[in-house]
Design an enzyme around this catalytic site. Structure first.
Site, PDB file in Angstrom:
ATOM      1  N   ARG A   1      17.612  64.275  20.089  1.00 44.95           N
ATOM      2  CA  ARG A   1      18.477  63.687  19.053  1.00 44.95           C
ATOM      3  C   ARG A   1      18.366  62.164  19.000  1.00 44.95           C
ATOM      4  O   ARG A   1      19.328  61.478  18.676  1.00 44.95           O
ATOM      5  CB  ARG A   1      19.948  64.093  19.259  1.00 44.95           C
ATOM      6  CG  ARG A   1      20.218  65.579  19.102  1.00 44.95           C
ATOM      7  CD  ARG A   1      21.698  65.870  19.220  1.00 44.95           C
ATOM      8  NE  ARG A   1      21.952  67.307  19.275  1.00 44.95           N
ATOM      9  CZ  ARG A   1      23.021  67.871  19.830  1.00 44.95           C
ATOM     10  NH1 ARG A   1      23.943  67.097  20.403  1.00 44.95           N
ATOM     11  NH2 ARG A   1      23.188  69.177  19.834  1.00 44.95           N
TER      12      ARG A   1
ATOM     13  N   ARG B   1      23.269  59.542  14.886  1.00 45.66           N
ATOM     14  CA  ARG B   1      24.427  58.762  14.451  1.00 45.66           C
ATOM     15  C   ARG B   1      24.763  57.570  15.343  1.00 45.66           C
ATOM     16  O   ARG B   1      25.588  56.740  14.968  1.00 45.66           O
ATOM     17  CB  ARG B   1      25.645  59.682  14.343  1.00 45.66           C
ATOM     18  CG  ARG B   1      25.575  60.637  13.158  1.00 45.66           C
ATOM     19  CD  ARG B   1      26.763  61.576  13.133  1.00 45.66           C
ATOM     20  NE  ARG B   1      26.699  62.539  14.218  1.00 45.66           N
ATOM     21  CZ  ARG B   1      27.717  63.325  14.573  1.00 45.66           C
ATOM     22  NH1 ARG B   1      28.882  63.213  13.953  1.00 45.66           N
ATOM     23  NH2 ARG B   1      27.569  64.196  15.548  1.00 45.66           N
TER      24      ARG B   1
ATOM     25  N   ARG C   1      21.728  58.213   6.106  1.00 42.44           N
ATOM     26  CA  ARG C   1      22.521  59.442   5.973  1.00 42.44           C
ATOM     27  C   ARG C   1      23.494  59.339   4.803  1.00 42.44           C
ATOM     28  O   ARG C   1      23.709  60.319   4.062  1.00 42.44           O
ATOM     29  CB  ARG C   1      23.288  59.691   7.284  1.00 42.44           C
ATOM     30  CG  ARG C   1      24.242  60.879   7.273  1.00 42.44           C
ATOM     31  CD  ARG C   1      23.488  62.189   7.219  1.00 42.44           C
ATOM     32  NE  ARG C   1      24.403  63.311   7.233  1.00 42.44           N
ATOM     33  CZ  ARG C   1      25.014  63.792   6.150  1.00 42.44           C
ATOM     34  NH1 ARG C   1      24.795  63.246   4.964  1.00 42.44           N
ATOM     35  NH2 ARG C   1      25.821  64.823   6.233  1.00 42.44           N
TER      36      ARG C   1
ATOM     37  N   ASP D   1      16.307  70.377  11.521  1.00 40.14           N
ATOM     38  CA  ASP D   1      17.345  71.145  12.196  1.00 40.14           C
ATOM     39  C   ASP D   1      16.834  72.557  12.418  1.00 40.14           C
ATOM     40  O   ASP D   1      16.048  73.073  11.612  1.00 40.14           O
ATOM     41  CB  ASP D   1      18.633  71.177  11.369  1.00 40.14           C
ATOM     42  CG  ASP D   1      19.820  71.689  12.175  1.00 40.14           C
ATOM     43  OD1 ASP D   1      20.065  72.917  12.179  1.00 40.14           O
ATOM     44  OD2 ASP D   1      20.485  70.871  12.839  1.00 40.14           O
TER      45      ASP D   1
ATOM     46  N   TYR E   1      23.605  81.836  15.800  1.00 39.58           N
ATOM     47  CA  TYR E   1      24.219  81.138  14.660  1.00 39.58           C
ATOM     48  C   TYR E   1      24.251  82.049  13.427  1.00 39.58           C
ATOM     49  O   TYR E   1      25.234  82.073  12.676  1.00 39.58           O
ATOM     50  CB  TYR E   1      23.441  79.870  14.334  1.00 39.58           C
ATOM     51  CG  TYR E   1      23.800  78.680  15.171  1.00 39.58           C
ATOM     52  CD1 TYR E   1      24.969  77.961  14.951  1.00 39.58           C
ATOM     53  CD2 TYR E   1      22.960  78.252  16.205  1.00 39.58           C
ATOM     54  CE1 TYR E   1      25.298  76.852  15.722  1.00 39.58           C
ATOM     55  CE2 TYR E   1      23.273  77.142  16.978  1.00 39.58           C
ATOM     56  CZ  TYR E   1      24.444  76.451  16.730  1.00 39.58           C
ATOM     57  OH  TYR E   1      24.762  75.355  17.501  1.00 39.58           O
TER      58      TYR E   1
END
Length: 356
Positions: A29, A33, A42, A79, A158
């Site tokens: 990652r 952010r 973003r 992702d 998921y």
């Protein structure tokens, strides 16, 4: 390893089992952010999936940590859930909450998913491959480019649960009551991921990582003595590895089986055929190195919270990784993904300590 362009890439040398005095470094990652430049892109992109599917934006955010920190590897910004999205499942990301999917509760929902050989799956994913092509042309020649996918069990969990859950209760329950159905879902994901990773490598990725992030929350495998880790995770991953190498001979593949414990980590390379084992922060790295052969390639292990803390604790952690892996092939990384609240100065501290 020397690429066709004649460039030596340090991380690929380690994946060949060759130790490096200063281990090559990247972070899971690493485009994210915690970087103000990422947050700016973003904000322009719209939804998170729009960011993943826009080659201009995805290329830019992938390059940002390379420009700022000079990591030895860049990992494609995307992702793991673009695959169920391409299969026709409704996937969206809720701000502040994470991914939401229309759950695969049973056979009716499974029947609505696309077959693995449906060409529209890879037409849908073409922007990802375009991002890989652009990255390979724009990255520094010495920087390794990593592609990735999710492990079949993790992606299936998921798809079944409709979101991430602490104990994966929906996926575990369906695997117990509808074992054949969950196995069929895993089989479909294996077929799609073989093609997905192969196309990333053909587009310019030097190596790929399989993120089995939910290896620590596996259901009981069929049969009283069955090995759940092998049945639901390692065997399907081994099929992906074999399938990718049949398509792309010599493909370099890292497997990260988070939560599988010391024993599970020690089994990864032998049971999946991976070139390297990603190590989560909960495992004693020195003990793991003692349990595997000297040529086993390990990756990671710094706790993301230690990176947030910084200071002496971070220096001690970096030194501990270097001590545990001295003279052995190792890729420096975290034991899971960097978190948004991580100070940039602490990343700089970590790399300075590593490279001193």
């Amino acid at each position: 390893m020397t690429r066709r362009d004649g460039t030596d890439r340090a991380l690929l040398q380690v994946l060949d089992g060759k130790p490096s005095r200063i281990p090559p470094a990247w972070m899971m990652r690493q485009a994210g952010r915690y970087l103000p430049e990422y947050r700016e892109v973003r904000a322009k992109a719209g939804s998170f999936l729009d960011l993943c599917y826009n080659p201009d934006f995805a290329t830019e955010v992938t390059l940002q940590p390379i420009r700022r920190f000079g990591f030895d590897a860049a990992i494609l910004f995307s992702d793991i859930l673009v695959v169920p999205d391409a299969l026709g499942q409704n996937v969206r990301f809720v701000e502040g909450e994470g991914p939401r999917l229309d759950p695969v509760h049973g056979r009716d929902e499974f029947a609505r998913l696309k077959q693995a050989d449906d060409p529209s799956i890879f037409q849908h994913l073409e922007p990802v491959f375009e991002t890989v092509r652009r990255l390979r042309s724009e990255l520094p020649a010495e920087t390794t480019l990593l592609g990735f996918c999710g492990g079949p069990w993790t992606v299936a969990s998921y798809m079944i649960g409709g979101r991430g859950t602490p104990d994966l209760a929906p996926a575990r329950a369906l695997a117990d009551t509808e074992t054949a159905l969950v196995e069929a879902l895993i089989d479909r994901l294996v077929s799609v991921q073989i093609e997905y990773l192969s196309r990333q490598l053909e587009a310019g990725a030097d190596a790929v990582q399989i993120f089995e992030s939910h290896a620590g929350s596996l259901p009981r495998a069929p049969g009283a003595t069955a090995d759940a880790l092998q049945h639901w995770s390692f065997a399907p991953i081994a099929r992906i590895v074999d399938g990718v190498r049949a398509r792309v001979p010599g493909a370099k593949i890292i497997v990260f089986a988070r939560g599988s414990g010391l024993e599970g980590h020690a089994r990864v390379m032998a049971e999946t055929g991976a070139d390297a084992v990603g190590v989560d922060w909960s495992v004693d790295l020195k003990a793991l190195r003692g349990a595997v052969t000297p040529r086993t390639v390990t990756q990671g292990n710094i706790h993301p919270e230690t990176l947030i803390e910084g200071g002496e604790a971070l220096d001690v952690a970096v030194d501990g990784v270097l001590e545990a892996t001295e003279g052995l092939p190792h890729i420096f990384n975290l034991g899971h993904g960097i978190t948004p609240q991580t100070p940039i100065a602490h990343v700089e501290q970590m790399l300075a300590r590593l490279r001193r």
